[in-house]
Design an enzyme around this catalytic site. Sequence first.
Site, short mmCIF file in Angstrom:
data_model
loop_
_atom_site.label_atom_id
_atom_site.label_comp_id
_atom_site.label_asym_id
_atom_site.label_seq_id
_atom_site.Cartn_x
_atom_site.Cartn_y
_atom_site.Cartn_z
N GLY A 237 0.83 -1.20 0.00
CA GLY A 237 0.00 0.00 0.00
C GLY A 237 0.86 1.24 0.00
O GLY A 237 0.69 2.14 -0.80
N GLY A 465 1.52 -6.81 3.74
CA GLY A 465 2.74 -7.43 3.25
C GLY A 465 3.85 -7.35 4.28
O GLY A 465 4.97 -7.81 4.05
N THR A 466 3.53 -6.78 5.45
CA THR A 466 4.54 -6.48 6.45
C THR A 466 4.78 -7.64 7.41
O THR A 466 5.84 -7.71 8.01
CB THR A 466 4.09 -5.27 7.26
OG1 THR A 466 2.72 -5.48 7.62
CG2 THR A 466 4.18 -4.00 6.44
N ARG A 623 11.96 -3.28 20.43
CA ARG A 623 12.03 -4.73 20.43
C ARG A 623 11.46 -5.27 19.11
O ARG A 623 10.39 -4.84 18.68
CB ARG A 623 11.19 -5.25 21.60
CG ARG A 623 11.23 -6.75 21.77
CD ARG A 623 10.32 -7.08 22.94
NE ARG A 623 10.29 -8.50 23.22
CZ ARG A 623 9.33 -9.07 23.94
NH1 ARG A 623 8.35 -8.33 24.44
NH2 ARG A 623 9.35 -10.36 24.18
N LYS A 628 13.04 -11.97 11.43
CA LYS A 628 13.09 -12.10 9.97
C LYS A 628 12.22 -11.05 9.27
O LYS A 628 12.68 -10.37 8.36
CB LYS A 628 12.61 -13.51 9.57
CG LYS A 628 12.75 -13.80 8.10
CD LYS A 628 12.42 -15.25 7.79
CE LYS A 628 12.63 -15.54 6.31
NZ LYS A 628 12.35 -16.94 6.00
N THR A 629 10.97 -10.94 9.71
CA THR A 629 10.11 -9.94 9.05
C THR A 629 10.62 -8.53 9.32
O THR A 629 10.49 -7.65 8.46
CB THR A 629 8.63 -10.08 9.49
OG1 THR A 629 8.57 -10.00 10.91
CG2 THR A 629 8.03 -11.38 9.02
N GLN A 633 11.52 -5.95 6.38
CA GLN A 633 10.93 -4.62 6.28
C GLN A 633 11.99 -3.56 6.01
O GLN A 633 11.81 -2.67 5.20
CB GLN A 633 10.22 -4.28 7.60
CG GLN A 633 8.85 -4.88 7.72
CD GLN A 633 7.87 -4.15 6.85
OE1 GLN A 633 7.50 -3.03 7.11
NE2 GLN A 633 7.49 -4.79 5.77
N GLY A 699 8.25 -0.05 9.62
CA GLY A 699 7.85 -0.04 8.21
C GLY A 699 8.51 1.05 7.41
O GLY A 699 8.86 0.86 6.25
N GLU A 700 8.67 2.21 7.99
CA GLU A 700 9.04 3.37 7.18
C GLU A 700 10.45 3.90 7.40
O GLU A 700 11.00 4.57 6.54
CB GLU A 700 8.01 4.48 7.39
CG GLU A 700 6.70 4.11 6.73
CD GLU A 700 5.51 4.92 7.19
OE1 GLU A 700 5.20 5.89 6.51
OE2 GLU A 700 4.92 4.58 8.22
#
Lengths: 734, 328
Positions: A237, A465-466, A623, A628-629, A633, A699-700
Amino acid sequence: MNPIIGQALDRADGPAKVTGAAQYAGDFTASGMAYAVLVQSTVAKGMITGVVQEAAQRAPGVLHIMTHLNAPRLPQGGKAAFEPPAGRMLSLLQDGVIDYNGQPIAVVVADTFQHALAGAAQLRFSYEQQPAALDFTAAKRSAYAPKKAGKEDADVAWGDAGAGMGRATERIDHVYATPMQTHNAMEPHATLAVWQGDQLTIYDSTQGIAGARKTMAKTLGLDPSQVRVISPFVGGGFGSKGSVWSHVVLAAMAARTLRRPVKLALARTQMFGPVGGRPRTEQHVALGAGGDARLTAVRHDVVSHTSVMEDFVEPSATQTRMLYATDNAATTHRLVKLNVGVPTFQRAPGEATGTFALESAMDELSYALNIDPIELRLRNYAEKEPHEGKPFSSKSLRECYRIGAERFGWSRRPRQAGTLREGNELVGWGMATATYPANRMPASASAKILADGTAVVRSATQDIGTGTYTVMAQVAAEALGLPMERVRFELGDSSMPDAPVSGGSMTVASVSPAVQAACLDARAKLIEAAIAPGAPLAGATRDDVTTGDGWLALRSDPSRRVSFARAVGGRGAIEGKGEAKPGKEREQFSMHSFGAVFVEARVDRDLGRIRIPRVLGVYGVGRRLNAKTARSQLIGGIVWGIGMALMEETSLDPASGRVVNASLADYHVPVNADIGDIEVVFVDEDDPHVNPLGAKGIGEIGITGVGAAVANAAFHATRKRVRDLPLTLDKFLV
Amino acid sequence: MHAFTYTRAADVGGALQAGAAQGSAYLGGGTNLLDLIKGDVAQPLRLVDINRLPLAQIRELPGGGLSIGALARNSDTANHALVRQRYPVLSEALLSGASPQLRNMATIGGNLMQRTRCPYFTDVGFAMCNKRNPGSGCGALQGRNRMHAVLGGSEQCVAVNPSDMNVALAALDATVLLRGPQGERRVALAEFHRVPGNSPELDTNLLPGELITAVELPPAWPNARSRYIKVRDRASYAFALASAAVLLDLDGQTIRAARVALGGVATKPWRATATERALPGRRLDEGSLRAAAALAVREAHPLRENAFKVELAQRAIVRALREAGGVA
C-alpha cells in the site's frame, strides 16, 4: 521454553501467497458480478460539455454507463466524509467539473471485463477547457501556509535563527528538490461491492478497513453498521491504500444502481493520479555552525504541491525539529496548488524527503568544516528533544553510528572527495541519519480458545505485506501459552474488533498490545475454569497456574497439569477481549526510531552511470517481534530509498498535466540488478514507554536517510553535488 | 480495445493471403502489438497469427553468412552458438533488451517492427501525435522529451526507435528478406527503417501485406572485435538513453576498419558513417576516438530535456570502441 516473540519465523501467510491461495481484493467474486472500468479525463481543468455514449451503450455486454449526468446524487455532493487527510476529496461524478488530467469521469459496467473495456473505449467526452495550474515554479508565487503539517504546526521555531546564523563561521544554504512520485504497490487497487438490501459489503485492497467503513458509510449516507469491509490480503500500500479513493465509492454506486455486485479494478496506468502519490518538494535548508562544529542555527523551509481539490502537506521539515541539538531553529511548510490528483502519504511522508534535504546539507557542512560527517552529527547529538526539551523514550543513535562506522570500514574513508577510483568507476562513501516517529493508536482484539486446544485471535487490522499475520500469532501464542501452529490470527474484516489504519508504521505498536491483552484475558478465564471446583486443577490458586506449550500446570506441582483442550471442556470455547491505547507517556516522552545508513556509490567517470553495490543500515527500533520480518521490512525500505535516490519520478506533460510515464516500464523502480549487498543491523533497545511490548514501528524508517546517503556517497565519489532527486546519470555528465 | 478477428496461418502463402486484406496485422510474439491494441493505439481489424510458420530457423548461408528466421525468438537467437561465436554484438544487444520473459516471446521480425515508446504515441489520452494521428501535431517537441531523438528527427516527430537489436543489425550490415503479394525482395537494414520526415506514421518501408521472413547477416569480419554498450536509467528493463554497437578490425592498436551504430538517440537505427570513415588509422586512445565520435553528432538537434544525449552518445561510442579494443 524459548520465547516465541522475537524469533525469525517464516511468514504464516507465505505458502498461501506463493501458491496463489491468498485471495486479494480482485480475486473475490460474487454471484451475478459485473465488471466496471473507470474512464478518466484527458484535460487538466474545465467542464464536461458533452458525453457521446450511444456507441458505448450499444457495445456488446455493456450494462450501464455512469457519468455526472446520471450518477446517484450523494449526501453533500459526495463530500460528506471530507475530513482530510483521513477522508479525501473524491471524484464521484456529482458534477462536470474537471480538476486534473486523469480524473475519474465515468464508469462503464459490462457483463465481462473485456466488454467493459471495449465499451469504455467508445465513450467520448467534450470539454470546455480552462487554463490549468501545472507549473510548480510559477505557482510558487502564490504559495500559502497550510493549517497543519501532518500532526504538527506548519511553522515551528525556537530561539532566533537569524541571530544564530549571524554567529556562524560556516554556513550552508541551498535548495534541495524531490520530484512527484507514485507508490506503485505491486497489487493495483481493486474493489468488489456487494449489496444485500441496504447492507453493503466491500472487498477492497486497503490499509485501513475501519476508516474505509466509516468513509463509505458517510459518503453514501449509511450507518456504519450497514457497511462491512473485507481485506484479508493487501499486496502493498505504502500509503496509497490508506484512504478511500473514488473508485471504491463508484463501485458501490454502480452496484446499487445495477442491483448486482460490481468489481472495479484499476489498471496500472490508473494508479498515477486518482489514488495519490508523493508531492514534489522544494526545500530550502540553511545551516550555520561555529568553529566547534556545533549548529548555531537551522532553517528548513519547505514548499510542496497539493491538488486544487484539497490540501495535503508533505511535512518534510518535521524531523528537523528533533534531529539535532540547536538553540535556534525556524521551520516552515508552504503549499502550492496545482491541477493534479490529490497527493497523499507515501512511505515515510516528510522524513523520506526531509532527510534527503537535511542530511545532504549536513554532509555539505561537514566538508565546509573539514570534519568527519559522523563526528559532525555527534557534536550536535540531541540528548533530548531539542524544541520542547522532552526526554526520548529511548535513543540508540550513537550506537548506530558507532556500529555502522565499524562494520562499514568508515575509518578507511578518505576525508577528501573525488579520490577513490577503480577502473572507470569513481568510488565514494556516504552516510546519513535515519529517523521516524514511534507512533501508536488505540486498538482492540479478541481471543477465543477452542475445545480442540487451538486458539483464534482476531483484530480488524491489516497485513499489507509487512507480516501482521505472523507477528500477531507470535504475540498471541506467547501470551496464551500455545505453540505457534495452534494459533490462528485473523484480520482484514471490519466485523472484528477495531484497529487503526496500517500507516505511520504503527500496526505492531498499536495492535500487539491489544492482542496480548485479549490473550491474557482469555488465558485468565481458562485458568479460572481449570481451577473451579470439580475441574482438573480444582483447589489451586490462580497464581499457581502457568501455561505453556498448550498445557496448564501448577508451579508448585508440575505433575498436576491439564491440556488447553480439556480445560475448555464442555464450554466449547473461552473468549477474551483486549483493548490497548497509548497514555500519558506520549506527553512525557519524545518517541522515535533512529538509525544510520552507510552507502557505497560507484559512478562511471564517462557515462555517469551510478550504482550502489553496498548499503549498511543500523537501527534502534525497540524490540523486534520477528527478527526475519523485521529485517525484511528494513531491506525493503532501503530498496525504496535507492529507488527514490536514483530513479523514481512521476513526470507530467507541461501542457496537459497528463502523466507521461504511467507504467512500470516507464516509471522506474529498482530491478534486482540495481540492488547490491544490503546489510541490516539492529541495536537492541529496551523501551518500556512506547508500548507494553517495547516495539517501535519499522515499516518506514528504512527509506529515510537513504536518499541523502546515496547523494553524499555520489558526491564523495565525484565532487559533484546533486541536490535534486533522482540522481539520474545525466546529472553526472560533466 | 476494439474488436478484431483472429486467424492462424498454416503456411506463408496463407499468411500472405490473409495479410493482404486491409486492416490486417501479423502477430508474432505480440510483446509490442498486443500492448498497443490494448491501449487503442493500434486498431487492426484482423490479426494473422504467423507463429506456426516455419520461419524460426537459424542457419549458416553458403559463403559464410547467417540467416535468422523472422520467427526466431530473441532469446534463442541471442544464445545460438553461431550468433555468439560470429556476431556477439547481436547477442549482447538482444540480451540487453527488455526482460527474460519478453525476450522468450519476442521475435526477430517483430523486433524490427517494434514501435516507439514515446508516451505521446502510446497513450491515446494525448491529443497530439503525428505518428499515431497524422496532422495532430507533436506533443514531445515542447513537452517531455528527455527520452527523445537528437538525430533524424523532424518538425513532425522526434520519437526514438527503441530496439537494441536494430542497432547491432545496423552495425552488421544486415539485410531484411520480405515476401509480399509481388514476390520476394531484399532490403538493406539501412533502407528498412525510415526517418519521420513528413510521414512519421510510417516507421518502415514495408509495403502493405508484406511479411518479414528472415534477416541475413553477411560473413563476419575475420578477427573482428565488437561491443554493444547500452546506457540507461536502471540496470535492466529500461530503454537506452544512448547505445552504441561497434565492430573493429585492428592492426595492433591501430584501427584498420570500424563500424559504428547508435541507438536511443535517433529516430531510426543510426549508422555513424562519418565516424566510421574517420576511424581507420587512429589508435585506441581516448583523444583520437573522441574526435571521430564527435562526427557522429554533428547534425544533432537536442531538445529542451535531452541535450545530454549529444554528449552521452559520443562517450558511448568511445567506450564501446575502447572496450571492443580491449583497452577499457
